[in-house]
Design a protein around this motif. Structure first.
Motif, short mmCIF file in Angstrom:
data_model
loop_
_atom_site.label_atom_id
_atom_site.label_comp_id
_atom_site.label_asym_id
_atom_site.label_seq_id
_atom_site.Cartn_x
_atom_site.Cartn_y
_atom_site.Cartn_z
N THR A 98 0.57 -0.90 -0.29
CA THR A 98 -0.01 -0.19 0.06
C THR A 98 1.23 1.06 -0.06
N ILE A 115 -0.44 3.36 -12.47
CA ILE A 115 -0.56 2.17 -13.36
C ILE A 115 0.36 1.55 -14.44
N LEU A 118 3.89 0.36 -13.22
CA LEU A 118 3.32 -0.88 -12.98
C LEU A 118 3.86 -1.99 -14.54
N VAL A 125 0.05 -8.04 -11.52
CA VAL A 125 -0.54 -7.88 -9.97
C VAL A 125 -1.95 -8.38 -9.95
N SER A 127 -4.43 -7.71 -8.04
CA SER A 127 -5.77 -7.24 -7.87
C SER A 127 -4.88 -5.55 -7.53
N ILE A 128 -6.00 -4.39 -7.86
CA ILE A 128 -5.86 -3.18 -7.11
C ILE A 128 -7.15 -2.67 -6.87
N SER A 130 -8.10 1.22 -4.18
CA SER A 130 -7.34 2.35 -3.70
C SER A 130 -8.37 3.68 -2.59
N SER A 136 -4.14 0.29 -3.26
CA SER A 136 -2.95 -0.98 -2.21
C SER A 136 -2.93 -2.25 -3.94
N PHE A 137 -1.87 -2.52 -3.92
CA PHE A 137 -1.62 -3.82 -4.84
C PHE A 137 -1.15 -5.62 -3.61
N VAL A 139 0.47 -8.80 -4.85
CA VAL A 139 1.41 -9.48 -5.67
C VAL A 139 1.83 -10.71 -4.92
N THR A 147 8.34 -5.48 -7.18
CA THR A 147 7.38 -4.21 -7.71
C THR A 147 7.51 -2.90 -6.88
#
Length: 159
Positions: A98, A115, A118, A125, A127-128, A130, A136-137, A139, A147
């Motif tokens: 995060t 984005i 990345l 990734v 899921s993302i 915000s 928050s990613f 990974v 990352t």
């Protein structure tokens, strides 16, 4: 500082499992009952996203501790039967990274900066999500350092 975007910090939450329930009939008011069951099983969730696909089917993504996975398996099986998702995908081990501090209402183009960073590094990734002041990613643990390094090339946070 060197053209980087200033942030308040970067947090890591490690040793997690990402569970995606993909493609089920929209739950509307029943969604709270699904999430309540995790509380009934004393399983805290540290990440939640809800979305819909092109067929208007609902998708639910959650993260829980790897230590809670064994206790969660009967609940996940029950939910799979009850809400009948087209697919259940489990990823582990994963980490949530995060980045917090940049404020989306005070800086235009901020989502694109994340984005693009990345994508430029061809990072996967899972899921993302915000909020107004964090991104928050989720990974794979094997991709955490790559990352973080990629994000640190565009964003600056205190050590």
């Amino acid at each position: 500082m060197s053209g980087k975007i200033e942030c308040g910090g970067l947090t890591r939450r490690e040793s997690l499992v990402l569970v995606e329930l993909r493609g089920f009939a929209p739950l509307a008011g029943h969604r709270r009952n699904v999430l309540k069951r995790f509380g009934d099983y004393a399983i805290p969730l540290c990440y939640l996203t809800v979305g819909w696909d092109a067929d208007d089917a609902e998708n639910l993504s959650i993260c829980l501790s790897r230590a809670d996975l064994e206790r969660a398996e009967p609940l996940l099986a029950m939910l799979s039967t009850e809400i009948a998702p087209r697919r259940v995908v489990t990823w582990h081990p994963v980490t949530i990274l995060t980045v917090y501090g940049p404020h989306f209402l005070e800086r235009y183009g901020l989502a694109n900066e994340f984005i693009a960073t990345l994508a430029d590094h061809r990072l996967t990734v899972l899921s993302i999500c915000s909020s107004v002041n964090s991104v928050s990613f989720v990974v794979h643990e094997r991709d955490v350092e790559t990352t973080v390094h990629a994000l640190s090339e565009r964003f600056n946070w205190p050590d």
